[in-house]
Scaffold this active site. Structure first.
Site, short mmCIF file in Angstrom:
data_model
loop_
_atom_site.label_atom_id
_atom_site.label_comp_id
_atom_site.label_asym_id
_atom_site.label_seq_id
_atom_site.Cartn_x
_atom_site.Cartn_y
_atom_site.Cartn_z
N GLY A 176 -47.23 -118.18 -43.44
CA GLY A 176 -45.84 -118.42 -43.77
C GLY A 176 -45.62 -118.66 -45.24
O GLY A 176 -46.47 -119.24 -45.93
N GLU A 177 -44.47 -118.25 -45.75
CA GLU A 177 -44.14 -118.44 -47.16
C GLU A 177 -43.75 -119.88 -47.49
O GLU A 177 -43.64 -120.22 -48.67
CB GLU A 177 -43.02 -117.49 -47.57
CG GLU A 177 -43.46 -116.04 -47.64
CD GLU A 177 -42.37 -115.12 -48.17
OE1 GLU A 177 -41.23 -115.60 -48.37
OE2 GLU A 177 -42.66 -113.93 -48.36
N THR A 223 -39.07 -125.56 -41.28
CA THR A 223 -39.80 -126.07 -40.12
C THR A 223 -41.20 -126.49 -40.55
O THR A 223 -41.86 -125.83 -41.34
CB THR A 223 -39.90 -125.02 -39.01
OG1 THR A 223 -40.53 -123.85 -39.53
CG2 THR A 223 -38.54 -124.67 -38.45
N HIS A 258 -44.14 -121.28 -36.15
CA HIS A 258 -45.39 -120.65 -35.73
C HIS A 258 -45.13 -119.54 -34.70
O HIS A 258 -45.77 -118.48 -34.73
CB HIS A 258 -46.32 -121.69 -35.09
CG HIS A 258 -46.82 -122.73 -36.03
ND1 HIS A 258 -46.37 -124.02 -36.01
CD2 HIS A 258 -47.72 -122.67 -37.04
CE1 HIS A 258 -46.98 -124.73 -36.95
NE2 HIS A 258 -47.81 -123.93 -37.59
N MET A 308 -52.93 -125.09 -37.62
CA MET A 308 -53.54 -126.38 -37.31
C MET A 308 -52.91 -126.98 -36.05
O MET A 308 -53.00 -128.19 -35.81
CB MET A 308 -53.41 -127.35 -38.48
CG MET A 308 -54.22 -126.95 -39.69
SD MET A 308 -54.72 -128.35 -40.73
CE MET A 308 -53.15 -129.10 -41.10
N GLY A 309 -52.27 -126.14 -35.23
CA GLY A 309 -51.65 -126.64 -34.02
C GLY A 309 -50.35 -127.35 -34.30
O GLY A 309 -49.72 -127.15 -35.34
N ARG A 339 -44.93 -131.72 -39.85
CA ARG A 339 -44.74 -133.05 -40.41
C ARG A 339 -43.29 -133.53 -40.37
O ARG A 339 -43.02 -134.68 -40.68
CB ARG A 339 -45.30 -133.11 -41.84
CG ARG A 339 -46.83 -133.04 -41.88
CD ARG A 339 -47.38 -133.23 -43.28
NE ARG A 339 -48.82 -133.44 -43.27
CZ ARG A 339 -49.73 -132.48 -43.47
NH1 ARG A 339 -49.32 -131.25 -43.69
NH2 ARG A 339 -51.02 -132.76 -43.45
N GLN A 370 -59.74 -130.27 -45.48
CA GLN A 370 -58.60 -130.05 -46.36
C GLN A 370 -57.70 -131.29 -46.45
O GLN A 370 -56.67 -131.26 -47.11
CB GLN A 370 -57.78 -128.84 -45.93
CG GLN A 370 -56.98 -128.99 -44.65
CD GLN A 370 -56.32 -127.68 -44.25
OE1 GLN A 370 -56.98 -126.69 -43.93
NE2 GLN A 370 -55.00 -127.65 -44.27
#
Length: 279
Positions: free
Chosen positions: A148-149, A185, A35, A28-29, A188, A62
């Site tokens: 990512g986990e 990381t 990332h 989502m940038g 938010r 979402q």
């Protein structure tokens, strides 16, 4: 590196890549070094002749009505720089109207794994995630997609979607990338004040300490006690769940995940760690 802002341009750009691996990194940038690690992993999996596609799309369906869709950061120029430096070949960055027609009536929903954890706190969230990821899969047609986990529930749900809908795609989970002090990381994290940022690593520390206990009840009690000591922290949930089914773990006989969502000021932070079976 190319930038495509429409489905037609993305498909045209990918048309000549069918004989080499295509690896998709949906985002989502507001890209950070977590990332970047996913994109570098995608580059490794794609190889020299393959294609790494990064999607940048803040998915409106979402977000709940009281969530942060309008204020979600959108530093597109910086995101493009991260993609280029990390090895992407194509950035797909559509506008909402490119992805969703006004009279749309089809959604993709998952009815089991999404009922718990973030799904219980954010009704409709994973319906939006599944719908947009299914669309990205159909547009890009990747061989591999990387997630990512840190968003472990999302990863489990998307694996289930690929299995149940027979998408010919391999889902690769990437270990959570953390700051030097242990905080997962997240885009938010930018919502945290300096004081909140200073105490936020306590969430991961609490999970690690709690996971050492010998029973599910002791793990949860310890975790709740330790998180409650973090100044300003408010627990949304703390759960010990089976790593595959995401149902509450009643014993430690199978691999599990200790997962938490915690509010600190304006930020809702999620994290999880693996809890291995005990003899």
């Amino acid at each position: 590196m190319k930038i495509a802002k429409t489905v037609a341009v993305a498909r045209r750009s990918l048309r000549a890549t069918r004989n080499a691996p295509v690896v998709l990194v949906p985002t989502m940038g507001a890209l950070h070094h977590g990332h970047a690690a996913l994109i570098r992993k995608a580059r490794q999996l794609a190889g020299r002749k393959g294609t790494v596609v990064v999607s940048i799309f803040v998915n409106p369906i979402q977000f709940g009505p009281k969530e942060d869709f309008a204020s979600y950061p959108r530093p597109f120029a910086r995101d493009v720089k991260v993609c280029r430096e990390s090895g992407a070949d194509l950035v797909f960055a559509p506008a909402p109207e490119e992805m969703y027609v006004e009279d749309r009536s089809i959604i993709v929903d998952e009815g089991s794994l999404s009922a718990h954890l973030c799904g219980a706190s954010r009704p409709g969230h994973f319906r939006g995630v599944c719908t947009v990821v299914a669309k990205l899969f159909l547009i890009v047609q990747p061989d591999i997609a990387i997630f990512g986990e840190k968003d472990y529930q999302q990863l489990a749900i998307l694996r289930r979607m690929v299995r149940d809908l027979n998408f010919p795609i391999e889902i690769v989970g990437h270990p959570t990338i953390r700051e030097a002090d242990g905080l997962a990381t997240s885009s938010r994290n930018a919502y945290l004040t300096p004081d909140e940022r200073a105490v936020a690593p306590g969430i991961q520390a609490a999970l690690q300490e709690a996971a050492q206990r010998k029973t599910p009840v002791a793990i949860l009690n310890t975790g709740l006690k330790l998180i409650s000591r973090i100044p300003g922290a408010r627990v949304d949930y703390l759960k010990l769940v089976d790593a595959e089914t995401l149902q509450d773990a009643k014993s430690l006989s199978r691999p599990a995940r200790l997962a938490a969502a915690v509010f600190l000021g304006k930020a809702r932070l999620i994290d999880n760690i693996a809890v291995l079976p005990r003899p």
